[in-house]
Every structure is written in structure tokens, then in C-alpha cells.
Design an enzyme around this catalytic site. Structure first.
Site, PDB file in Angstrom:
ATOM      1  N   ASP A   1       1.978  -6.224  -4.684  1.00  0.00           N
ATOM      2  CA  ASP A   1       1.127  -6.366  -3.518  1.00  0.00           C
ATOM      3  C   ASP A   1       1.725  -7.546  -2.748  1.00  0.00           C
ATOM      4  O   ASP A   1       2.114  -8.546  -3.357  1.00  0.00           O
ATOM      5  CB  ASP A   1      -0.294  -6.709  -3.990  1.00  0.00           C
ATOM      6  CG  ASP A   1      -1.288  -6.711  -2.855  1.00  0.00           C
ATOM      7  OD1 ASP A   1      -2.175  -5.838  -2.862  1.00  0.00           O
ATOM      8  OD2 ASP A   1      -1.197  -7.578  -1.966  1.00  0.00           O
ATOM      9  N   SER A   2       1.804  -7.447  -1.428  1.00  0.00           N
ATOM     10  CA  SER A   2       2.525  -8.507  -0.709  1.00  0.00           C
ATOM     11  C   SER A   2       1.802  -9.850  -0.781  1.00  0.00           C
ATOM     12  O   SER A   2       2.393 -10.881  -0.473  1.00  0.00           O
ATOM     13  CB  SER A   2       2.796  -8.104   0.739  1.00  0.00           C
ATOM     14  OG  SER A   2       1.619  -8.124   1.507  1.00  0.00           O
ATOM     15  N   SER A   3       0.540  -9.854  -1.218  1.00  0.00           N
ATOM     16  CA  SER A   3      -0.156 -11.137  -1.417  1.00  0.00           C
ATOM     17  C   SER A   3       0.514 -11.937  -2.527  1.00  0.00           C
ATOM     18  O   SER A   3       0.311 -13.150  -2.631  1.00  0.00           O
ATOM     19  CB  SER A   3      -1.611 -10.908  -1.828  1.00  0.00           C
ATOM     20  OG  SER A   3      -2.175  -9.888  -1.083  1.00  0.00           O
TER      21      SER A   3
ATOM     22  N   THR B   1       0.813  -1.221   0.000  1.00  0.00           N
ATOM     23  CA  THR B   1       0.000   0.000   0.000  1.00  0.00           C
ATOM     24  C   THR B   1       0.844   1.267   0.000  1.00  0.00           C
ATOM     25  O   THR B   1       0.508   2.255  -0.652  1.00  0.00           O
ATOM     26  CB  THR B   1      -0.922   0.017   1.249  1.00  0.00           C
ATOM     27  OG1 THR B   1      -1.823  -1.064   1.134  1.00  0.00           O
ATOM     28  CG2 THR B   1      -1.700   1.299   1.354  1.00  0.00           C
TER      29      THR B   1
ATOM     30  N   THR C   1      -0.919 -23.147  17.730  1.00  0.00           N
ATOM     31  CA  THR C   1      -2.332 -22.817  17.958  1.00  0.00           C
ATOM     32  C   THR C   1      -2.841 -21.664  17.085  1.00  0.00           C
ATOM     33  O   THR C   1      -2.088 -20.744  16.757  1.00  0.00           O
ATOM     34  CB  THR C   1      -2.596 -22.479  19.450  1.00  0.00           C
ATOM     35  OG1 THR C   1      -3.964 -22.111  19.600  1.00  0.00           O
ATOM     36  CG2 THR C   1      -1.709 -21.359  19.953  1.00  0.00           C
ATOM     37  N   GLN C   2      -4.119 -21.744  16.746  1.00  0.00           N
ATOM     38  CA  GLN C   2      -4.735 -20.641  15.985  1.00  0.00           C
ATOM     39  C   GLN C   2      -5.138 -19.489  16.910  1.00  0.00           C
ATOM     40  O   GLN C   2      -5.531 -18.419  16.447  1.00  0.00           O
ATOM     41  CB  GLN C   2      -5.955 -21.137  15.218  1.00  0.00           C
ATOM     42  CG  GLN C   2      -7.045 -21.731  16.072  1.00  0.00           C
ATOM     43  CD  GLN C   2      -8.166 -22.334  15.228  1.00  0.00           C
ATOM     44  OE1 GLN C   2      -9.180 -21.683  15.026  1.00  0.00           O
ATOM     45  NE2 GLN C   2      -7.993 -23.545  14.741  1.00  0.00           N
TER      46      GLN C   2
ATOM     47  N   THR D   1       1.424  -4.759   4.028  1.00  0.00           N
ATOM     48  CA  THR D   1       1.147  -5.231   5.393  1.00  0.00           C
ATOM     49  C   THR D   1       0.589  -6.649   5.421  1.00  0.00           C
ATOM     50  O   THR D   1       0.739  -7.355   6.417  1.00  0.00           O
ATOM     51  CB  THR D   1       0.139  -4.298   6.102  1.00  0.00           C
ATOM     52  OG1 THR D   1      -1.068  -4.274   5.351  1.00  0.00           O
ATOM     53  CG2 THR D   1       0.693  -2.899   6.246  1.00  0.00           C
ATOM     54  N   ASP D   2      -0.065  -7.067   4.308  1.00  0.00           N
ATOM     55  CA  ASP D   2      -0.774  -8.359   4.358  1.00  0.00           C
ATOM     56  C   ASP D   2       0.127  -9.534   4.716  1.00  0.00           C
ATOM     57  O   ASP D   2      -0.271 -10.415   5.468  1.00  0.00           O
ATOM     58  CB  ASP D   2      -1.466  -8.635   3.004  1.00  0.00           C
ATOM     59  CG  ASP D   2      -2.651  -7.706   2.783  1.00  0.00           C
ATOM     60  OD1 ASP D   2      -3.088  -7.047   3.755  1.00  0.00           O
ATOM     61  OD2 ASP D   2      -3.140  -7.633   1.638  1.00  0.00           O
TER      62      ASP D   2
HETATM   63  N1  ASP Z   1      -2.570  -5.494  -0.061  1.00  0.00           N
HETATM   64  C1  ASP Z   1      -1.536  -4.665   0.529  1.00  0.00           C
HETATM   65  C2  ASP Z   1      -0.263  -5.489   0.597  1.00  0.00           C
HETATM   66  O1  ASP Z   1      -0.084  -6.269   1.486  1.00  0.00           O
HETATM   67  C3  ASP Z   1      -1.962  -4.188   1.860  1.00  0.00           C
HETATM   68  C4  ASP Z   1      -1.018  -3.222   2.544  1.00  0.00           C
HETATM   69  O2  ASP Z   1       0.116  -3.005   2.177  1.00  0.00           O
HETATM   70  O3  ASP Z   1      -1.469  -2.617   3.550  1.00  0.00           O
HETATM   71  O4  ASP Z   1       0.557  -5.374  -0.278  1.00  0.00           O
END
Ligand code: ASP
Length: 364
Positions: free
Chosen positions: A63-65, A13, A294-295, A95-96
Site C-alpha cells: 500500500d503506498s502509505s 489499489t 502554503t496549505q 494513489t495515496d
Molecule cells: N491505499 C491505496 C494506496 O495508496 C490507495 C490507492 O491505491 O488508491 O496504496
């Protein structure tokens, strides 16, 4: 004093633009970074220090995904290749999946003597009310002037141990928490670091200050890269009624499966009825390491508390994940499995490694 910080922009982001949001290319991000008012003179003056930043980026900021374990290896190599020339490193990341990356880098950069600070933001750098510039500025100051010899994550006002961090909020500026370990520091009107909580500097025999250790580690990273495609590891969240067939399906889907992070119930429990634990035992017989993590966000695994955890240990030979976050458990399992393949070792090496404290990732 003149300090130097290297920044790596990986996307997320913080560097996003447009609708729907997507990361801008590195050159554009650098232009935007250079236009931040506190950096516009080409250096940052804080206290008696002049901090100079060099900004670089991965070939395709994402995007970190979309990041994968090979990207962790590239980030670790990036740090090692510049180690001597900089006082600290800042990695800008979505952040993801940031907590997986911070965890992985803590394992890949054992012997770290300089700060590696991950940060990102909840709103893009050039959007009104963005939290990006503040996160960036404090991370740069932390990397340049605080000798914190570990991989950390700075976000909003909290400095957390990277391998203890978890993303807990998709909206608030305080997006991360560290449920099982106190924060390393806080940035309010002043930056306050709790020195008794961060890792001690590494012993000289293993320190990355030693160029020979860095060369050896870079070689290890390149060998890990070569075996990454040969295996996979999964995380599986338990839910009431989870069919035992899911484990058999995983095994038959991927013959490369070498590990399962079982996000178990409560203090490390799994269903005994329905043949679930037996299915895990079959997986273990085929060389799949099962980690009981653990979750539940906070607390620790105690496999002897309940029969449902005890049988997981006795029948399926699951190893105890203690209070590892699920993110750190997965990153640790991936790194150890790769190392075992590179060095021609068996599952017992991985299982022992999981139960061994490496860099502050769990409480024994
Ligand atoms: N989808 C974004 C990522 O992880 C979310 C973020 O950075 O806050 O790349």
C-alpha cells in the site's frame, strides 16, 4: 514499429485483493496483467505500433502509505538500469502517496529524455467497474509512443506533470488534479498532448541518454541511500492556535531534523504571536531549513504580502516555496538535503536549491 515498455508494480489499489484490501504479490499481478483482453496476445497493437510490455515488481508490493523515501531511490534506479532497453516506463503505484513519488522521481531523474508515467486506480484491476485497465492501457501507450521527456502522472483522462499533481478525490475516478499548472494532455476519444507545456528534451551534456550520466546518477542514488537514515524532514500543517512548543518538541524529538515544510496559511503566513516564528528561528539556527509552502491548493506564496509572512522570512529565514505543492516541497527538500549531506554542503545549498527551478515544479 516495435516499442518496448517496462512496467514496475509497486502495489496500491490497482493490485489489491481481499477484505480489507491489500496488494497481491508480483507474480499474481503479472498473471492478471497477462489476462487483460487487450494484452492477451503478449503485445498490444495501437496504430502502426506493436507494444511489448515487461512487467516487474518491487520485492514487497505495498500500500503506498507504507512506501518511504528509500523506495523512491529504488524506483529511480530501476528506471536508470533499464534505460537503454525501453522506449518508456510505467510505474504502477497506490494513489495515496503517488504525488510524493512522482515529485521525488522528477528530481532524482533530472536529464530524463524518455517518458516515465505513473498510474494506479481507484478500484482493483479485477473488480467490476474498475478504472485500472483503462488507466494502465493509456499509460502504456503514452510511455511507448509519446516523447514526453518527464515524470508524469496519468489518471482517468488527465496527463499531469508529476511534480504538480495532487490527490484531490478519494472516490471519483478523476482522483488527481494539477491546481497550479495546466494538464499536459487529455485522453478522450483521442489522446491529445499539449507539446508546448511539457519539458524540453534535456541538453546532451546532462541527458540520461549518455551512459556516463546514468552511471554517475546511479552512484549518486546509492550515496543518497547511505545518508537517508542520517536525517529527517517533516511537513507541518499550521492551524489556528498552533503552539510554538511544537517546533521545540520536534527539535528535541529528532536531532536528525534537517528541514520543515511549513504548510502555511494563505499566501504564506504564520502566527507571529505566541512565539511561533521565534521557535522557527531557533530551529533555523540549529541548521533546520524552513520552507514556506502554503496549505491552500491553488495560488502562490508571497512572503512580502503580509507582516505575518514577511516576519517568517526576516526572522526565521524561511525560504519561499512559491507555488510548489506541499508534496513537491517535501520531496524536493528530502532530495536536496540528502545531496547536501553527500557532498558535504551546508543549509545555504539546500535553501538556494529550494528557490531554484529544477524541472518545472514551480512558477517563478
Ligand atoms: N491505499 C491505496 C494506496 O495508496 C490507495 C490507492 O491505491 O488508491 O496504496
Amino acid at each position: 514499429m516495435r516499442k518496448k515498455v517496462a512496467l514496475l508494480y509497486t502495489g496500491g489499489t490497482i493490485g489489491c485483493d481481499g477484505f480489507p484490501l491489500a496488494p497481491v504479490p508480483g507474480e499474481i499481478f503479472r498473471e492478471r496483467f497477462n489476462a487483460i483482453p487487450w494484452y492477451s496476445g503478449g503485445a498490444l497493437r495501437v496504430g502502426g505500433n506493436e507494444i511489448v510490455c515487461r512487467i516487474e515488481w518491487i520485492s514487497r508490493p505495498a500500500d503506498s502509505s507504507d512506501l518511504v523515501p528509500i523506495d523512491w531511490l529504488a524506483m529511480a534506479s530501476w528506471v536508470l538500469e533499464r534505460y537503454e532497453r525501453y522506449d518508456g516506463f510505467v510505474i504502477l503505484h497506490g494513489t495515496d502517496t503517488m504525488s510524493w513519488s512522482t515529485s521525488a522521481l522528477s528530481f532524482l531523474l533530472q536529464g530524463l529524455s524518455r517518458p516515465v508515467v505513473f498510474t494506479g486506480s481507484q478500484l482493483p484491476l479485477f473488480q467490476e467497474r474498475s478504472d485500472a485497465a483503462q488507466n494502465l492501457l493509456t499509460s502504456v501507450i503514452l510511455a511507448a509512443t509519446f516523447d514526453i521527456p518527464e515524470v508524469s502522472l496519468f489518471f482517468d483522462h488527465l496527463l499531469l506533470r508529476g511534480n504538480r499533481s495532487v490527490k484531490v478525490d478519494a472516490r471519483s475516478f478523476t482522483a488527481f488534479a494539477s491546481p497550479n499548472y495546466p494538464e499536459l494532455g487529455r485522453a478522450g476519444t483521442e489522446i491529445v498532448i499539449n507539446r508546448s507545456l511539457h519539458l524540453d528534451p534535456p541538453a546532451s551534456a546532462v541527458s540520461l541518454d549518455d551512459p556516463l550520466n546514468r552511471i554517475a546518477r546511479l552512484k549518486e542514488l546509492s550515496l543518497l541511500r547511505q545518508v537517508m537514515a542520517d536525517y529527517c524532514v517533516v511537513a507541518l500543517t499550521l492551524f489556528p492556535g498552533i503552539p510554538a512548543g511544537m517546533i521545540d518538541a520536534l527539535l528535541s524529538l529528532s536531532p536528525r531534523l534537517r528541514g520543515i515544510v511549513l504548510k502555511s496559511f494563505g499566501s504564506g503566513n504564520a502566527p507571529v504571536s505566541g512565539g511561533f516564528i521565534d521557535a522557527l528561528a531557533r530551529a533555523r539556527e540549529q541548521g533546520v531549513v524552513v520552507v514556506d509552502a502554503t496549505q491552500v491548493l491553488s495560488g502562490t506564496v508571497r512572503m512580502k504580502n503580509y507582516e505575518t509572512g514577511y516576519l517568517l522570512q526576516q526572522r526565521a529565514h524561511a525560504v519561499c516555496g512559491h507555488d510548489l505543492t506541499a508534496e513537491a516541497a517535501l520531496a524536493k527538500l528530502i532530495c536536496l538535503t540528502g545531496k547536501a549531506l553527500v557532498e558535504g554542503r551546508g543549509t545555504d545549498y539546500v535553501e538556494k536549491g529550494i528557490e531554484t527551478l529544477i524541472c518545472g515544479e514551480m512558477t517563478l
